[in-house]
Design a protein around this motif. Structure first.
Motif, mmCIF file in Angstrom:
data_model
loop_
_atom_site.group_PDB
_atom_site.id
_atom_site.type_symbol
_atom_site.label_atom_id
_atom_site.label_comp_id
_atom_site.label_asym_id
_atom_site.label_seq_id
_atom_site.Cartn_x
_atom_site.Cartn_y
_atom_site.Cartn_z
ATOM 1 N N CYS A 1 1.011 -1.580 0.235
ATOM 2 C CA CYS A 1 -0.013 0.068 0.136
ATOM 3 C C CYS A 1 1.144 1.304 0.410
ATOM 4 O O CYS A 1 1.827 1.398 0.663
ATOM 5 C CB CYS A 1 -0.973 0.217 1.172
ATOM 6 N N THR A 2 0.678 2.033 -1.212
ATOM 7 C CA THR A 2 1.746 3.208 -0.886
ATOM 8 C C THR A 2 1.172 4.185 0.361
ATOM 9 O O THR A 2 2.628 5.163 0.686
ATOM 10 C CB THR A 2 1.442 3.935 -2.276
ATOM 11 N N ASP A 3 -0.090 4.385 0.666
ATOM 12 C CA ASP A 3 0.312 5.034 1.746
ATOM 13 C C ASP A 3 0.797 4.512 3.484
ATOM 14 O O ASP A 3 0.659 4.976 4.198
ATOM 15 C CB ASP A 3 -1.398 5.849 1.935
ATOM 16 N N LEU A 4 1.283 2.683 2.873
ATOM 17 C CA LEU A 4 1.384 2.222 4.046
ATOM 18 C C LEU A 4 0.891 2.362 5.228
ATOM 19 O O LEU A 4 0.873 2.706 6.824
ATOM 20 C CB LEU A 4 2.715 3.145 4.997
ATOM 21 N N ALA A 5 -0.759 1.709 5.258
ATOM 22 C CA ALA A 5 -1.408 2.090 6.289
ATOM 23 C C ALA A 5 -2.192 0.539 5.770
ATOM 24 O O ALA A 5 -3.175 0.287 6.702
ATOM 25 C CB ALA A 5 -2.635 3.363 5.846
ATOM 26 N N CYS A 6 -1.300 0.002 6.128
ATOM 27 C CA CYS A 6 -1.424 -1.771 6.165
ATOM 28 C C CYS A 6 -1.969 -2.501 7.256
ATOM 29 O O CYS A 6 -3.293 -2.644 6.946
ATOM 30 C CB CYS A 6 -0.529 -3.057 5.455
ATOM 31 N N SER A 7 -2.120 -1.369 8.472
ATOM 32 C CA SER A 7 -2.815 -1.870 9.381
ATOM 33 C C SER A 7 -3.544 -1.588 9.653
ATOM 34 O O SER A 7 -4.967 -2.717 10.440
ATOM 35 C CB SER A 7 -1.833 -1.215 10.970
ATOM 36 N N LEU A 8 -4.142 -0.431 9.548
ATOM 37 C CA LEU A 8 -5.571 -0.034 9.456
ATOM 38 C C LEU A 8 -6.372 -0.884 8.254
ATOM 39 O O LEU A 8 -8.227 -1.023 8.508
ATOM 40 C CB LEU A 8 -5.802 1.540 9.467
ATOM 41 N N TYR A 9 -5.789 -1.113 6.866
ATOM 42 C CA TYR A 9 -6.987 -1.658 6.181
ATOM 43 C C TYR A 9 -7.143 -3.040 7.046
ATOM 44 O O TYR A 9 -8.333 -3.675 6.369
ATOM 45 C CB TYR A 9 -5.822 -2.228 4.719
ATOM 46 N N ALA A 10 -6.012 -3.858 7.009
ATOM 47 C CA ALA A 10 -6.250 -5.064 7.332
ATOM 48 C C ALA A 10 -7.299 -4.855 8.688
ATOM 49 O O ALA A 10 -8.282 -6.179 9.291
ATOM 50 C CB ALA A 10 -4.878 -6.040 8.295
ATOM 51 N N ARG A 11 -7.215 -4.231 9.339
ATOM 52 C CA ARG A 11 -8.326 -4.109 10.721
ATOM 53 C C ARG A 11 -9.450 -3.493 10.080
ATOM 54 O O ARG A 11 -10.536 -3.437 11.286
ATOM 55 C CB ARG A 11 -7.779 -3.199 12.258
ATOM 56 N N GLY A 12 -10.093 -3.114 8.872
ATOM 57 C CA GLY A 12 -11.132 -2.364 8.394
ATOM 58 C C GLY A 12 -11.163 -0.771 8.998
ATOM 59 O O GLY A 12 -12.406 -0.719 8.820
#
Length: 162
Positions: A115-126
């Protein structure tokens, strides 16, 4: 992830010089980050498009990595290899990092689609939703999704030292 300070961040980088780590921009909003929902801290360089950084906890302390990517995106839908979120346009980029140590000084690098915005943690958590992409419905628990982010990121970081 536990909150980190600017000093912690600057001393954690493994693939750039101490001088580069001293000069790179650190987020000004460290106190406002959702630390309980982060598996790693990631941010973009506002003065250098195509530059970003991430810092993650490890058994040996914090590990910081300087990354590069081509701006603009491919225009195609792509999936992040870390959190498995699909994004359109420039939402996923091939992030490359110089390898740590002598190998990196010789110009060797590794890369992963992330993810270009490096928000993988937030995407994974919904907590965060991709603009036009999707998170595929899964039967995994939230903990399993979080573990997957950590495992995939650690696999990428392990390649920094190989």
């Amino acid at each position: 992830m536990e909150p980190v300070t600017e000093r912690d961040i600057r001393s954690s980088f493994v693939n750039c010089s101490k001088g580069d780590a001293k000069r790179l921009p650190v987020p000004r909003d460290l106190d406002d980050r959702p630390w309980d929902d982060l598996d790693f801290l990631g941010w973009s360089d506002p003065s250098l498009p195509g530059r970003c950084y991430l810092v993650t906890p490890s058994d040996d302390g914090l590990v910081g990595v300087a990354l590069r990517y081509e701006t603009g995106g491919s225009g195609r839908t792509q999936m992040c290899a870390i959190c498995l979120t699909s994004h359109t346009g420039g939402g996923v980029s091939l992030l490359t990092a110089a390898k740590a140590g002598e190998s990196g000084r010789r110009g060797n690098s590794i890369g992963t689609y992330m993810c270009t915005d490096l928000a993988c943690s937030l995407y994974a958590r919904g907590i965060k939703k991709p603009a036009l992409g999707n998170r595929y419905r899964e039967d995994l628990t939230l903990e399993a999704k979080i573990d997957r982010v950590v495992v995939n990121l650690n696999a990428f970081l392990t390649r920094l030292y190989a």
